[in-house]
Write an enzyme that holds these catalytic residues in place. Structure first.
Site, PDB file in Angstrom:
ATOM      1  N   SER A 175       0.896  -1.157   0.000  1.00  7.41           N
ATOM      2  CA  SER A 175       0.000   0.000   0.000  1.00  7.41           C
ATOM      3  C   SER A 175       0.934   1.205   0.000  1.00  7.41           C
ATOM      4  O   SER A 175       2.151   1.029   0.019  1.00  7.41           O
ATOM      5  CB  SER A 175      -0.917  -0.013   1.234  1.00  7.41           C
ATOM      6  OG  SER A 175      -0.141  -0.181   2.397  1.00  7.41           O
ATOM      7  N   ARG A 233     -11.610  -3.200  -7.385  1.00  4.30           N
ATOM      8  CA  ARG A 233     -12.213  -2.546  -8.541  1.00  4.30           C
ATOM      9  C   ARG A 233     -11.509  -3.044  -9.807  1.00  4.30           C
ATOM     10  O   ARG A 233     -10.286  -3.203  -9.829  1.00  4.30           O
ATOM     11  CB  ARG A 233     -12.061  -1.022  -8.456  1.00  4.30           C
ATOM     12  CG  ARG A 233     -13.030  -0.344  -7.504  1.00  4.30           C
ATOM     13  CD  ARG A 233     -14.459  -0.331  -8.053  1.00  4.30           C
ATOM     14  NE  ARG A 233     -15.395   0.364  -7.174  1.00  4.30           N
ATOM     15  CZ  ARG A 233     -16.145  -0.209  -6.239  1.00  4.30           C
ATOM     16  NH1 ARG A 233     -16.076  -1.503  -6.028  1.00  4.30           N
ATOM     17  NH2 ARG A 233     -16.981   0.510  -5.512  1.00  4.30           N
ATOM     18  N   ASP A 257     -14.020 -10.794  -9.326  1.00  2.00           N
ATOM     19  CA  ASP A 257     -15.376 -10.365  -8.977  1.00  2.00           C
ATOM     20  C   ASP A 257     -15.692  -9.036  -9.650  1.00  2.00           C
ATOM     21  O   ASP A 257     -16.841  -8.613  -9.689  1.00  2.00           O
ATOM     22  CB  ASP A 257     -15.505 -10.224  -7.449  1.00  2.00           C
ATOM     23  CG  ASP A 257     -16.928  -9.897  -7.002  1.00  2.00           C
ATOM     24  OD1 ASP A 257     -17.871 -10.490  -7.567  1.00  2.00           O
ATOM     25  OD2 ASP A 257     -17.091  -9.054  -6.098  1.00  2.00           O
ATOM     26  N   GLU A 262     -17.241  -3.484 -16.415  1.00  4.73           N
ATOM     27  CA  GLU A 262     -18.396  -4.295 -16.020  1.00  4.73           C
ATOM     28  C   GLU A 262     -19.700  -3.534 -16.250  1.00  4.73           C
ATOM     29  O   GLU A 262     -19.714  -2.303 -16.132  1.00  4.73           O
ATOM     30  CB  GLU A 262     -18.263  -4.739 -14.548  1.00  4.73           C
ATOM     31  CG  GLU A 262     -18.212  -3.603 -13.546  1.00  4.73           C
ATOM     32  CD  GLU A 262     -17.894  -4.120 -12.134  1.00  4.73           C
ATOM     33  OE1 GLU A 262     -16.888  -4.827 -11.946  1.00  4.73           O
ATOM     34  OE2 GLU A 262     -18.686  -3.792 -11.239  1.00  4.73           O
ATOM     35  N   HIS A 280     -19.601  -9.191  -9.676  1.00  7.20           N
ATOM     36  CA  HIS A 280     -19.469  -8.150  -8.642  1.00  7.20           C
ATOM     37  C   HIS A 280     -20.452  -8.403  -7.496  1.00  7.20           C
ATOM     38  O   HIS A 280     -21.342  -7.583  -7.228  1.00  7.20           O
ATOM     39  CB  HIS A 280     -19.661  -6.742  -9.226  1.00  7.20           C
ATOM     40  CG  HIS A 280     -19.050  -5.674  -8.356  1.00  7.20           C
ATOM     41  ND1 HIS A 280     -18.627  -4.462  -8.845  1.00  7.20           N
ATOM     42  CD2 HIS A 280     -18.784  -5.646  -7.023  1.00  7.20           C
ATOM     43  CE1 HIS A 280     -18.148  -3.732  -7.850  1.00  7.20           C
ATOM     44  NE2 HIS A 280     -18.234  -4.430  -6.731  1.00  7.20           N
TER      45      HIS A 280
HETATM   46  O1  A2R Z   1      -2.168   3.399   0.382  1.00  4.06           O
HETATM   47  P1  A2R Z   1      -2.649   3.428   1.810  1.00  4.06           P
HETATM   48  O2  A2R Z   1      -1.520   3.299   2.795  1.00  4.06           O
HETATM   49  O3  A2R Z   1      -3.596   4.586   2.087  1.00  4.06           O
HETATM   50  O4  A2R Z   1      -3.512   2.073   1.973  1.00  4.06           O
HETATM   51  C1  A2R Z   1      -4.761   1.884   1.345  1.00  4.06           C
HETATM   52  C2  A2R Z   1      -4.661   1.163  -0.003  1.00  4.06           C
HETATM   53  N1  A2R Z   1      -4.490   2.092  -1.130  1.00  4.06           N
HETATM   54  C3  A2R Z   1      -3.476   2.033  -2.006  1.00  4.06           C
HETATM   55  N2  A2R Z   1      -2.430   1.185  -2.124  1.00  4.06           N
HETATM   56  C4  A2R Z   1      -1.550   1.408  -3.111  1.00  4.06           C
HETATM   57  N3  A2R Z   1      -1.671   2.425  -3.989  1.00  4.06           N
HETATM   58  C5  A2R Z   1      -2.695   3.295  -3.940  1.00  4.06           C
HETATM   59  N4  A2R Z   1      -2.798   4.301  -4.821  1.00  4.06           N
HETATM   60  C6  A2R Z   1      -3.664   3.117  -2.901  1.00  4.06           C
HETATM   61  N5  A2R Z   1      -4.787   3.782  -2.527  1.00  4.06           N
HETATM   62  C7  A2R Z   1      -5.274   3.146  -1.445  1.00  4.06           C
HETATM   63  O5  A2R Z   1      -5.912   0.477  -0.135  1.00  4.06           O
HETATM   64  C8  A2R Z   1      -5.527   0.846   2.175  1.00  4.06           C
HETATM   65  O6  A2R Z   1      -4.664  -0.114   2.710  1.00  4.06           O
HETATM   66  C9  A2R Z   1      -6.440   0.179   1.167  1.00  4.06           C
HETATM   67  C10 A2R Z   1      -7.885   0.666   1.236  1.00  4.06           C
HETATM   68  O7  A2R Z   1      -8.390   0.380   2.491  1.00  4.06           O
HETATM   69  P2  A2R Z   1      -9.723   1.081   3.071  1.00  4.06           P
HETATM   70  O8  A2R Z   1      -9.710   2.530   2.746  1.00  4.06           O
HETATM   71  O9  A2R Z   1      -9.865   0.636   4.493  1.00  4.06           O
HETATM   72  O10 A2R Z   1     -10.875   0.485   2.155  1.00  4.06           O
HETATM   73  P3  A2R Z   1     -11.732  -0.858   2.364  1.00  4.06           P
HETATM   74  O11 A2R Z   1     -12.893  -0.586   3.218  1.00  4.06           O
HETATM   75  O12 A2R Z   1     -10.845  -1.981   2.731  1.00  4.06           O
HETATM   76  O13 A2R Z   1     -12.286  -1.042   0.871  1.00  4.06           O
HETATM   77  C11 A2R Z   1     -11.389  -1.153  -0.235  1.00  4.06           C
HETATM   78  C12 A2R Z   1     -12.117  -1.160  -1.554  1.00  4.06           C
HETATM   79  C13 A2R Z   1     -13.266  -0.183  -1.722  1.00  4.06           C
HETATM   80  O14 A2R Z   1     -12.844   1.131  -1.965  1.00  4.06           O
HETATM   81  C14 A2R Z   1     -14.015  -0.757  -2.903  1.00  4.06           C
HETATM   82  O15 A2R Z   1     -13.438  -0.337  -4.106  1.00  4.06           O
HETATM   83  C15 A2R Z   1     -13.798  -2.248  -2.719  1.00  4.06           C
HETATM   84  O16 A2R Z   1     -12.745  -2.394  -1.761  1.00  4.06           O
HETATM   85  O17 A2R Z   1     -14.958  -2.838  -2.229  1.00  4.06           O
END
Ligand code: A2R
Length: 319
Positions: A175, A233, A257, A262, A280
């Site tokens: 991340s 996504r 998924d 899609e 999805h």
């Molecule tokens: O990059 P970080 O340290 O903010 O970690 C977030 C990571 N993330 C990324 N990793 C690499 N490159 C990027 N450009 C990037 N942008 C974000 O994705 C974090 O570890 C993770 C997202 O976690 P949460 O915000 O807690 O989202 P959640 O609830 O786990 O859902 C993730 C996605 C949703 O946005 C829907 O698209 C799908 O799962 O259902």
């Protein structure tokens, strides 16, 4: 006496959600309007709230007709089809449904990983077609002791990792930031991680910042024994490159998924038995969808009561 506040429903809602919203609002379903642009031009000035979902979002073309809009309540955790920063700047609070779907989406990731590695769909067809009577199905890949990398160790990613621990001693993640208090190995570079693992599970948000993070370089680093599981996504993976790599045998398998365009799915994928395809449905169980719906309507009701919300998106957290 003034009438109820007016809400625009973009997409569809369950009967339970419609009942809950009807307590505070007169609900107008955009999909029921024959001339949507005409309806918005005529009635948009009265709308104070939107209920929508991650698929439909709220486009600038719709928002420009809604000068009194105060809240957008989105069904789903991903809100890449809503410009939340622009909404915050306009004083519109955007909410989503995080956490209540973590376990379900994590279960879907495990389901896809197991089904893909063990060729569930192919072997099910082997039984149904009668081919079993002619001979056994070919051997498959074990999910035990694999090297699994998670792209996006957020709320859902951590639930996936917890489940993977049962199968695999080697979990790593990529991340933008290293997560404090996490024992899994962190890679600042995704391609480097892909070289060291055999299974990549994608669970980042969509949008411009993550578009094609999984590009040809990452796919080739995973290699012919590698598997991609995507429950985040479709846009996060360069789908054309992934399909070509599967055709060429440069990538071993995929469990998907979500798709870049899609519900359109590349034809080539539909003929492959080393891929598992889902429409999805990561969070799509009766129980979890009900919890998500309740959070959508809960955010709207609380906003009407006291102007606060339960689960704002990060861009709107300090409004
Ligand atoms: O990059 P970080 O340290 O903010 O970690 C977030 C990571 N993330 C990324 N990793 C690499 N490159 C990027 N450009 C990037 N942008 C974000 O994705 C974090 O570890 C993770 C997202 O976690 P949460 O915000 O807690 O989202 P959640 O609830 O786990 O859902 C993730 C996605 C949703 O946005 C829907 O698209 C799908 O799962 O259902």
């Amino acid at each position: 006496m003034a009438g109820k506040a007016e809400l625009l429903l973009i997409g569809r809602a369950t009967a339970r959600m419609m009942d809950a919203m009807a307590a505070d609002f007169t609900v107008h379903a955009l999909l029921d309007q024959e001339d949507q642009q005409g309806w918005l031009a005529e009635n948009g000035a009265r709308i104070v709230a939107i209920a929508t979902d991650g698929h439909w979002g709220a486009s600038p073309e719709v928002l420009q007709h809604l000068p009194k809009l105060k809240i957008i309540s989105c069904y789903g955790v991903g809100y890449d089809n809503i410009d939340a920063a622009a909404c915050a700047a306009r004083g519109i609070v955007v909410t989503h449904t995080p956490d209540v779907l973590n376990a379900e989406v994590a279960n879907t990731a495990i389901l896809l990983w197991l089904a893909t590695s063990r060729r569930l769909i192919r072997d099910d067809a082997h039984v149904r077609s009668g081919n079993w009577e002619k001979g056994p199905a070919p051997l498959t890949q074990s999910v035990e002791n694999r090297k699994v990398g998670i792209l996006g160790l957020g709320r859902i990613g951590q639930e996936i990792a917890r489940r993977i621990e049962i199968f695999s001693p080697t979990i790593s993640y990529h991340s933008r930031n290293e997560k404090p208090g996490v024992s899994y190995r962190y890679y600042a570079d995704l391609t480097e991680m892909a070289r060291d693992i055999d299974t990549l599970i994608c669970i980042t948000p969509g949008g411009a910042a993550t578009r094609h993070l999984v590009d040809r370089g990452v796919i080739d680093a995973l290699g012919p024994e590698g598997t991609i599981i995507n429950v985040g996504r479709g846009t996060v993976v360069d789908e054309a490159e992934m399909v070509q790599a599967l055709i060429d045998g440069r990538l071993g398998a995929a469990g998907l998924d979500v798709f870049e365009h899609e519900p359109k799915v590349p034809k080539a994928l539909k003929g492959m038995d080393n891929v598992t395809l889902l429409p999805h449905v990561g969070s799509a169980t009766v129980q979890t969808r009900q919890a998500m719906g309740d959070l959508v309507t809960g955010n709207l009701a609380q906003f009407m009561r006291d102007g606060t919300v339960i689960s704002p998106v990060p861009e709107c957290a300090n409004m």
